[in-house]
Write an enzyme that holds these catalytic residues in place. Structure first.
Site, PDB file in Angstrom:
ATOM      1  N   GLY A  57      14.531  -4.016  -3.475  1.00 52.57           N
ATOM      2  CA  GLY A  57      14.906  -4.359  -4.853  1.00 52.57           C
ATOM      3  C   GLY A  57      15.845  -3.345  -5.482  1.00 52.57           C
ATOM      4  O   GLY A  57      15.734  -2.145  -5.248  1.00 52.57           O
ATOM      5  N   GLY A 113       0.811  -1.228   0.000  1.00 45.54           N
ATOM      6  CA  GLY A 113       0.000   0.000   0.000  1.00 45.54           C
ATOM      7  C   GLY A 113       0.836   1.266   0.000  1.00 45.54           C
ATOM      8  O   GLY A 113       0.317   2.356  -0.242  1.00 45.54           O
ATOM      9  N   ARG A 146       9.039  16.283  -0.725  1.00 43.17           N
ATOM     10  CA  ARG A 146       9.322  14.852  -0.734  1.00 43.17           C
ATOM     11  C   ARG A 146      10.559  14.578  -1.587  1.00 43.17           C
ATOM     12  O   ARG A 146      10.783  15.247  -2.601  1.00 43.17           O
ATOM     13  CB  ARG A 146       8.144  14.090  -1.344  1.00 43.17           C
ATOM     14  CG  ARG A 146       6.796  14.391  -0.735  1.00 43.17           C
ATOM     15  CD  ARG A 146       6.410  13.545   0.417  1.00 43.17           C
ATOM     16  NE  ARG A 146       6.425  12.123   0.166  1.00 43.17           N
ATOM     17  CZ  ARG A 146       6.410  11.209   1.165  1.00 43.17           C
ATOM     18  NH1 ARG A 146       6.400  11.602   2.435  1.00 43.17           N
ATOM     19  NH2 ARG A 146       6.416   9.926   0.877  1.00 43.17           N
ATOM     20  N   GLU A 173       6.308  29.655   6.463  1.00 41.75           N
ATOM     21  CA  GLU A 173       6.314  29.310   5.030  1.00 41.75           C
ATOM     22  C   GLU A 173       7.191  30.332   4.284  1.00 41.75           C
ATOM     23  O   GLU A 173       7.081  31.530   4.496  1.00 41.75           O
ATOM     24  CB  GLU A 173       4.865  29.321   4.496  1.00 41.75           C
ATOM     25  CG  GLU A 173       4.696  29.384   3.001  1.00 41.75           C
ATOM     26  CD  GLU A 173       5.372  28.256   2.241  1.00 41.75           C
ATOM     27  OE1 GLU A 173       5.233  27.093   2.631  1.00 41.75           O
ATOM     28  OE2 GLU A 173       6.080  28.575   1.244  1.00 41.75           O
ATOM     29  N   SER A 216       7.823  19.813   6.935  1.00 44.84           N
ATOM     30  CA  SER A 216       7.053  19.353   5.760  1.00 44.84           C
ATOM     31  C   SER A 216       7.412  20.266   4.598  1.00 44.84           C
ATOM     32  O   SER A 216       6.641  21.138   4.215  1.00 44.84           O
ATOM     33  CB  SER A 216       5.551  19.386   6.059  1.00 44.84           C
ATOM     34  OG  SER A 216       5.159  20.667   6.484  1.00 44.84           O
ATOM     35  N   GLY A 229       6.962  24.748   6.616  1.00 41.74           N
ATOM     36  CA  GLY A 229       6.417  24.412   5.304  1.00 41.74           C
ATOM     37  C   GLY A 229       4.904  24.458   5.316  1.00 41.74           C
ATOM     38  O   GLY A 229       4.262  23.628   5.964  1.00 41.74           O
ATOM     39  N   ASP A 236       4.983   8.671  -7.871  1.00 46.46           N
ATOM     40  CA  ASP A 236       5.794   9.813  -7.442  1.00 46.46           C
ATOM     41  C   ASP A 236       7.163   9.864  -8.119  1.00 46.46           C
ATOM     42  O   ASP A 236       7.677  10.954  -8.387  1.00 46.46           O
ATOM     43  CB  ASP A 236       6.002   9.778  -5.914  1.00 46.46           C
ATOM     44  CG  ASP A 236       4.760  10.219  -5.135  1.00 46.46           C
ATOM     45  OD1 ASP A 236       3.711  10.451  -5.762  1.00 46.46           O
ATOM     46  OD2 ASP A 236       4.847  10.328  -3.898  1.00 46.46           O
ATOM     47  N   HIS A 282     -31.722  19.928  -5.157  1.00 43.44           N
ATOM     48  CA  HIS A 282     -31.830  20.931  -4.098  1.00 43.44           C
ATOM     49  C   HIS A 282     -32.406  20.308  -2.837  1.00 43.44           C
ATOM     50  O   HIS A 282     -33.358  19.527  -2.937  1.00 43.44           O
ATOM     51  CB  HIS A 282     -32.745  22.071  -4.557  1.00 43.44           C
ATOM     52  CG  HIS A 282     -33.006  23.078  -3.476  1.00 43.44           C
ATOM     53  ND1 HIS A 282     -32.076  24.026  -3.124  1.00 43.44           N
ATOM     54  CD2 HIS A 282     -34.066  23.245  -2.631  1.00 43.44           C
ATOM     55  CE1 HIS A 282     -32.554  24.756  -2.131  1.00 43.44           C
ATOM     56  NE2 HIS A 282     -33.758  24.307  -1.810  1.00 43.44           N
ATOM     57  N   LYS A 316      -6.193  11.126   6.675  1.00 42.17           N
ATOM     58  CA  LYS A 316      -7.635  11.395   6.560  1.00 42.17           C
ATOM     59  C   LYS A 316      -8.420  10.727   7.695  1.00 42.17           C
ATOM     60  O   LYS A 316      -9.525  11.157   8.038  1.00 42.17           O
ATOM     61  CB  LYS A 316      -8.164  10.974   5.189  1.00 42.17           C
ATOM     62  CG  LYS A 316      -8.061  12.087   4.169  1.00 42.17           C
ATOM     63  CD  LYS A 316      -6.681  12.315   3.590  1.00 42.17           C
ATOM     64  CE  LYS A 316      -5.998  13.566   3.884  1.00 42.17           C
ATOM     65  NZ  LYS A 316      -4.696  13.743   3.233  1.00 42.17           N
TER      66      LYS A 316
HETATM   67  C1  FAD Z   1       1.172  12.832   4.912  1.00 42.81           C
HETATM   68  C2  FAD Z   1       0.770  12.580   3.494  1.00 42.81           C
HETATM   69  C3  FAD Z   1      -0.551  12.736   3.117  1.00 42.81           C
HETATM   70  C4  FAD Z   1      -0.926  12.503   1.802  1.00 42.81           C
HETATM   71  N1  FAD Z   1      -2.233  12.668   1.467  1.00 42.81           N
HETATM   72  C5  FAD Z   1      -2.619  12.480   0.190  1.00 42.81           C
HETATM   73  C6  FAD Z   1      -3.974  12.611  -0.180  1.00 42.81           C
HETATM   74  O1  FAD Z   1      -4.841  12.885   0.648  1.00 42.81           O
HETATM   75  N2  FAD Z   1      -4.300  12.424  -1.474  1.00 42.81           N
HETATM   76  C7  FAD Z   1      -3.364  12.107  -2.425  1.00 42.81           C
HETATM   77  O2  FAD Z   1      -3.713  11.954  -3.598  1.00 42.81           O
HETATM   78  N3  FAD Z   1      -2.070  11.950  -2.104  1.00 42.81           N
HETATM   79  C8  FAD Z   1      -1.675  12.132  -0.820  1.00 42.81           C
HETATM   80  N4  FAD Z   1      -0.374  11.937  -0.481  1.00 42.81           N
HETATM   81  C9  FAD Z   1       0.581  11.558  -1.527  1.00 42.81           C
HETATM   82  C10 FAD Z   1       0.503  10.047  -1.843  1.00 42.81           C
HETATM   83  O3  FAD Z   1       0.672   9.324  -0.648  1.00 42.81           O
HETATM   84  C11 FAD Z   1       1.571   9.667  -2.845  1.00 42.81           C
HETATM   85  O4  FAD Z   1       1.467  10.503  -3.975  1.00 42.81           O
HETATM   86  C12 FAD Z   1       1.420   8.225  -3.283  1.00 42.81           C
HETATM   87  O5  FAD Z   1       1.540   7.353  -2.190  1.00 42.81           O
HETATM   88  C13 FAD Z   1       2.487   7.871  -4.321  1.00 42.81           C
HETATM   89  O6  FAD Z   1       2.326   6.557  -4.707  1.00 42.81           O
HETATM   90  P1  FAD Z   1       3.538   5.707  -5.300  1.00 42.81           P
HETATM   91  O7  FAD Z   1       2.974   4.369  -5.579  1.00 42.81           O
HETATM   92  O8  FAD Z   1       4.193   6.437  -6.384  1.00 42.81           O
HETATM   93  O9  FAD Z   1       4.618   5.626  -4.133  1.00 42.81           O
HETATM   94  P2  FAD Z   1       4.530   5.208  -2.596  1.00 42.81           P
HETATM   95  O10 FAD Z   1       3.135   5.238  -2.103  1.00 42.81           O
HETATM   96  O11 FAD Z   1       5.546   6.039  -1.914  1.00 42.81           O
HETATM   97  O12 FAD Z   1       4.978   3.697  -2.627  1.00 42.81           O
HETATM   98  C14 FAD Z   1       6.247   3.298  -2.991  1.00 42.81           C
HETATM   99  C15 FAD Z   1       6.531   1.953  -2.368  1.00 42.81           C
HETATM  100  O13 FAD Z   1       7.747   1.460  -2.899  1.00 42.81           O
HETATM  101  C16 FAD Z   1       8.486   0.838  -1.867  1.00 42.81           C
HETATM  102  N5  FAD Z   1       9.903   0.854  -2.248  1.00 42.81           N
HETATM  103  C17 FAD Z   1      10.671   1.948  -2.500  1.00 42.81           C
HETATM  104  N6  FAD Z   1      11.910   1.542  -2.874  1.00 42.81           N
HETATM  105  C18 FAD Z   1      11.905   0.192  -2.852  1.00 42.81           C
HETATM  106  C19 FAD Z   1      12.883  -0.790  -3.137  1.00 42.81           C
HETATM  107  N7  FAD Z   1      14.113  -0.454  -3.535  1.00 42.81           N
HETATM  108  N8  FAD Z   1      12.552  -2.073  -3.000  1.00 42.81           N
HETATM  109  C20 FAD Z   1      11.294  -2.442  -2.608  1.00 42.81           C
HETATM  110  N9  FAD Z   1      10.332  -1.561  -2.323  1.00 42.81           N
HETATM  111  C21 FAD Z   1      10.631  -0.255  -2.456  1.00 42.81           C
HETATM  112  C22 FAD Z   1       8.182   1.710  -0.645  1.00 42.81           C
HETATM  113  O14 FAD Z   1       8.421   0.977   0.547  1.00 42.81           O
HETATM  114  C23 FAD Z   1       6.719   2.022  -0.859  1.00 42.81           C
HETATM  115  O15 FAD Z   1       5.895   1.062  -0.245  1.00 42.81           O
HETATM  116  C24 FAD Z   1       0.038  12.119   0.835  1.00 42.81           C
HETATM  117  C25 FAD Z   1       1.363  11.937   1.210  1.00 42.81           C
HETATM  118  C26 FAD Z   1       1.738  12.160   2.529  1.00 42.81           C
HETATM  119  C27 FAD Z   1       3.162  11.956   2.918  1.00 42.81           C
END
Ligand code: FAD
Length: 462
Positions: free
Chosen positions: A112, A37, A265, A200, A262, A177, A304, A436, A49
């Site tokens: 990985g 996740g 990222r 900020e 904050s 931030g 991301d 409404h 949330k």
């Molecule tokens: C506090 C906070 C609140 C947020 N709230 C929202 C929100 O309300 N709405 C929204 O849209 N976005 C929100 N975000 C942003 C959102 O969480 C991210 O944009 C999203 O999780 C990105 O997804 P991703 O799959 O790219 O990466 P991630 O969710 O970061 O997942 C990447 C995964 O890869 C794994 N990983 C990394 N490197 C390796 C490796 N070498 N080997 C094996 N595993 C690895 C990590 O452990 C992780 O589990 C929030 C972020 C934060 C920090």
């Protein structure tokens, strides 16, 4: 090859890509060094949330008498909040695990590293497994960015991850931030009883958002008693007797029990071996085509790590497109409609262009705006702060953006996202019968205001 597709990371980009690829018949594995996740489920969207939900209930309970309900001394039992948050995460994590099982996706635990375009080596507790796959999707996400000035210590200097595991709300919290994450935590911990200070660097909170929206949030935060320092930054931070003392550029000194940093990222592109495959990176993000493929054929990236929006819904969408293209489809992603949601009190959300951004692109605009104070549903709910606004092209009436701050803003925004994607006009919105009394009527009125003929406010001639 061991698999058709290997996915590195199981955040919303990775697990969604794995499921979609398996639906299309591919043999898939997903590699994860932490929890299923990713950030979203374990340290981001879902836990924050969950905190927001508690904060909203608490705020409503404090105002209960206004609604004719008597609740004595409402307070947050923090340990119960944490238990609830952990149970929600666990439940949703199990949901993904079940889906993986159903689709026959192998979850490989460990860290990985790409060895070449078809090989990932996975390390766990000193043992190494080599995985061969025809295609690879990199979805390794991002981590909280640290400030050299004050490295995270998990005790007084906290990241967004640490702050979610506190055992009580701090008496005072300095937030460095004032972006989305900083503002969300400010709002949450204010409701939970902390004294909040935000510093900020830019001249507005939420620097990427519409100025009117950001000023409305700022005024609301100030009214609730938060201290906000703009165009300012912490230049020196010391920790004495378990308290943080931060000196800002303008000489202000703020003492707080804890500080949340904050400031953005860091993308997880380093140390995953992309250099060994020659994958191109720009501004720390992996460069991809509209098909989500990197410069190395057969290696895709999503979420991301691509640096597109750092939002879970973008990651989810990119995961689907990357998976489909890996499986032989030819799908090009469209980034024009990426909603941005800010779960503060009041909530805020935006999509498409702001008036200022349109001006910057040389596009002339007409703006229609409607305050929640004139919405009967918002008055009934007792939540009249804020407004909804629509930005459109004057000649065609085509909607190119929308911003909303106020009750249920994040849910309200979705209607406009669809309308922008479908190139709808303000006439289309104005002539669609909205139910409404609902909050959605604010869009109908804002669209009519853009044409100088709102019903429940006095529209200026456009
Ligand atoms: C506090 C906070 C609140 C947020 N709230 C929202 C929100 O309300 N709405 C929204 O849209 N976005 C929100 N975000 C942003 C959102 O969480 C991210 O944009 C999203 O999780 C990105 O997804 P991703 O799959 O790219 O990466 P991630 O969710 O970061 O997942 C990447 C995964 O890869 C794994 N990983 C990394 N490197 C390796 C490796 N070498 N080997 C094996 N595993 C690895 C990590 O452990 C992780 O589990 C929030 C972020 C934060 C920090």
């Amino acid at each position: 090859m061991d698999f058709d597709i290997a996915v590195l990371g199981t955040g919303p980009a990775g697990y969604v890509a794995a499921i979609r690829a398996a639906q299309l018949g591919a043999g898939v594995c997903a590699i994860e060094r932490d929890f299923l996740g990713g950030t979203c489920l374990n340290r981001g969207c879902v836990p924050t949330k969950t905190f927001v939900e508690t904060a909203l209930i608490l705020e409503k309970a404090r105002r209960a008498e206004e609604y004719g309900v008597v609740i004595d001394n409402p307070y947050c039992a923090f340990a119960k909040l944490q238990d609830r948050k952990n149970a929600i995460i666990e439940k949703l994590r199990n949901g993904i695990a079940q889906l993986f099982k159903h689709y026959g996706i192998e979850l490989i635990e460990g860290s990985g590293t790409l060895a070449d375009k078809n090989t990932i080596t996975v390390e766990k507790n000193g043992s190494i497994r080599e995985i061969k796959a025809s295609k690879i999707i990199i979805a390794s996400g991002s981590e909280p960015m640290e400030l050299k000035l004050i490295p995270f210590d998990g005790k007084n200097v906290l990241s967004s991850t640490h702050v979610l595991d506190l055992d009580k709300a701090p008496e005072s919290l300095l937030i460095i931030g004032g972006g989305v994450i900083g503002c969300e935590f400010a709002s949450i911990f204010h409701s939970l009883g902390s004294k909040i200070t935000i510093v900020e660097m830019m001249n507005q909170l939420l620097p990427n958002e519409d100025i009117r929206l950001s000023r409305t949030l700022q005024a609301s935060f100030k009214r609730r008693g938060m201290d906000i320092y703009l165009k300012n930054t912490a230049k020196e931070v010391t920790i004495k007797e378990n308290h943080v003392f931060a000196t800002f550029n303008d000489g202000t000194v703020v003492e707080s029990e804890k500080v949340l940093v904050s400031v953005g990222r860091s993308l997880n592109c380093a140390s995953i071996g992309i250099e060994s495959c020659g994958i191109k990176v720009e501004k720390d993000a992996i460069i991809t085509s509209g098909r989500l493929e990197t410069n190395v054929p057969g290696v895709y990236a999503a979420g991301d790590v691509t640096g597109v929006s750092l939002l879970a819904h973008t990651a989810h969408h990119q995961g689907i497109f990357a998976a489909e293209n890996c499986c032989g489809m030819n799908r090009v992603i469209d980034y024009r409609v990426i909603p941005s949601c800010i779960y503060t009190l009041p909530e805020a959300a935006s999509v498409g262009l702001t008036e200022a951004a349109a001006k910057g692109k040389g596009i002339s605009t007409v703006v229609g705006r409607f305050p929640f104070a004139a919405s009967s549903k918002a008055v009934i709910a007792g939540e009249t702060e804020g407004f909804a606004q629509i930005v459109a092209e004057p000649e065609t009436g085509r909607i190119i953006g929308a911003q909303v701050i106020g009750i249920d803003a994040t849910n309200l925004l979705s209607e406009i996202g669809v309308l922008i994607a479908k190139q709808a006009t303000i006439e289309d919105v104005a002539h669609t019968i909205h139910p409404h009394p609902t909050l959605s009527e604010v869009w109908m009125e804002a669209a009519m205001d853009a044409m100088g003929r709102a019903i429940h406010i006095i529209s200026r001639k456009k």
